[in-house]
Write a protein that holds these residues in place. Sequence first.
Motif, mmCIF file in Angstrom:
data_model
loop_
_atom_site.group_PDB
_atom_site.id
_atom_site.type_symbol
_atom_site.label_atom_id
_atom_site.label_comp_id
_atom_site.label_asym_id
_atom_site.label_seq_id
_atom_site.Cartn_x
_atom_site.Cartn_y
_atom_site.Cartn_z
ATOM 1 N N ILE A 299 -1.801 -2.719 9.253
ATOM 2 C CA ILE A 299 -3.174 -2.302 8.938
ATOM 3 C C ILE A 299 -4.199 -3.434 9.046
ATOM 4 N N ALA A 300 -3.903 -4.593 8.441
ATOM 5 C CA ALA A 300 -4.891 -5.682 8.472
ATOM 6 C C ALA A 300 -5.023 -6.261 9.879
ATOM 7 N N LYS B 171 -8.520 -6.952 14.676
ATOM 8 C CA LYS B 171 -8.923 -6.081 15.789
ATOM 9 C C LYS B 171 -7.883 -6.047 16.910
ATOM 10 N N MET C 229 -0.945 -11.797 9.801
ATOM 11 C CA MET C 229 -2.284 -12.325 10.065
ATOM 12 C C MET C 229 -2.226 -13.733 10.652
ATOM 13 N N ARG D 94 3.790 -8.681 5.748
ATOM 14 C CA ARG D 94 2.409 -8.229 5.833
ATOM 15 C C ARG D 94 1.446 -9.421 5.874
ATOM 16 N N VAL E 37 -7.454 -3.751 11.426
ATOM 17 C CA VAL E 37 -8.792 -3.696 10.828
ATOM 18 C C VAL E 37 -9.491 -5.052 10.885
ATOM 19 N N VAL E 38 -8.768 -6.119 10.589
ATOM 20 C CA VAL E 38 -9.407 -7.437 10.484
ATOM 21 C C VAL E 38 -9.301 -8.222 11.796
ATOM 22 N N PHE F 54 0.857 -1.184 0.000
ATOM 23 C CA PHE F 54 0.000 0.000 0.000
ATOM 24 C C PHE F 54 0.898 1.240 0.000
ATOM 25 N N LEU G 191 0.972 4.076 2.808
ATOM 26 C CA LEU G 191 1.291 3.726 4.193
ATOM 27 C C LEU G 191 2.783 3.403 4.307
#
Lengths: 244, 270
Positions: free
Chosen positions: A104-105, A111, A157, A153, A108-109, A93, A96
């Motif tokens: 970011i994820a 939490k 997750m 990145r 956002v995802v 991105f 950023l």
Amino acid sequence: MATEPIIHIENLHKHFGLTPALKGIDLDIYSGEVVVIIGPSGSGKSTLLRCINRLEEYDSGGIIVDNIPLTTAENINAIRTEVGMVFQSFNLFPHLTVLENVMIAQKVVRKRSKAEAMTIAQNLLEKVGIPEKAYDFPGQLSGGQQQRVAIARALAMNPKIMLFDEPTSALDPEMIQEVLDVMLQLASEGMTMVVVSHEMGFARAAADRAVLMDEGVIVEEAVPDVLFSAPKQARTQAFLSKIL
Amino acid sequence: MRVRKELDRVPGYEVANHRIDTWWWLVVAVVGIVLLLALRMPDPYWRIIRFVSDGIGVTVGVTLTAFVLTLVLGLIAAIGRLSNSGFIRSLTTVYVEIARGIPLMVQLLFWYFAFPSLIQSFGRLLNYQPFERYLADPFTMAILGLTFCYAAYMSEIYRAGIQSIPKGQNEAARSLGMTHGQAMRHIILPQAVRVILPPVGNEFISLLKDSSLVSVVAVADMTRRGREFMAANFIPVETWIMIALLYLVMTLISGRIVAWIERKTQTEER
């Protein structure tokens, strides 16, 4: 090796308009396995990879990832959080910083709190070997560095599976190894990986299986050493003679 | 800053910078002419300014209100046009085509004269008192008309901006598990803003000029006040020179602000 496959692909068909891209793919991938998919361009290998996290829709057949069938929108999002993806063109991105790209994820995802996401991001940048670039923007990084950030990145997750779509094809030759080193390390840690790549060195060193695709079907699959040195199918021999 | 200093030595860049300064001088010149006329010839020029001053407020108020609403409605329409649902896509496409296909003047006349009549007939049909007694407020109808039309143009600017972001950005966001809305909000729109800021600024200037059309639907904006002054004093030349200069001051200043934003977004490009 587990008895239940973590990725189960059954009789997968896909058309782009009238052109068939996948013509009945059956493939099981087990937890902890590293599978390399090779094949000529247009053979459907990237399409197959993109079907696994449903970036590409398929026409018929089925995919079950970690016991979740790819059917409803919720299931697709659930699978996407379990499956990390690394693209040929990095797709960082650009607005950023490197650190924010990795955070970011998570925020956002997943939490996660900002502090938690930042700690995880910094550790991952350490792992891929570029902690000093945390506050740079992607545009200031070399291709190899960008791809390593893209891996960090995806790892942020905590995926169970990592998909790599020609991760080194857009890189200058001298940058390929730094990305492969990170991938080799991941493989040695037991990550389940599906890699579309023609890096024979990586396939030999890390892959449990190599799969050759051509014209939307799986032509042959075997342990990389066997597939590369003693291919059974004429189409495999023809393809390998062109790239080796 | 260091980069800017080095760029100043690049011949082409210097010319570009110089041109921008010239345009600021134009703003100063026009403001100077207005002040000169008002001070040296208070009759009629200062009288005109005093007479239309409430109209200046109305013009600015109508423009700013309609612009803010346009930004919101335009974004909704743009997201509708990019929707996966065929129905929503068709609906917003029909809206954009209609709003762009009818002259703004005709639209304003429709909203002010025809729309309230339709509501009243509707009220009589349903025997519903509030609708039967519905009366249009000129200010509201003018803003409604401007917004309806300009949001259609704005949605096309947004849409082009969103579509200018490479597909891989959305794919990367979605592959990380973000929903469509999350990807839009955190990844696509922040990048699209840079692309759309300059054309959005130009829309603002167009809206400012087109706001003069609301004078035909009983809104006492600068243009309407100018007509009233001319009718009472019979000095058309002086009246319209002053009105034109006042519009020019507003549009030139807006134009400089847009150019400044444009340069800022370009230098921040990475």
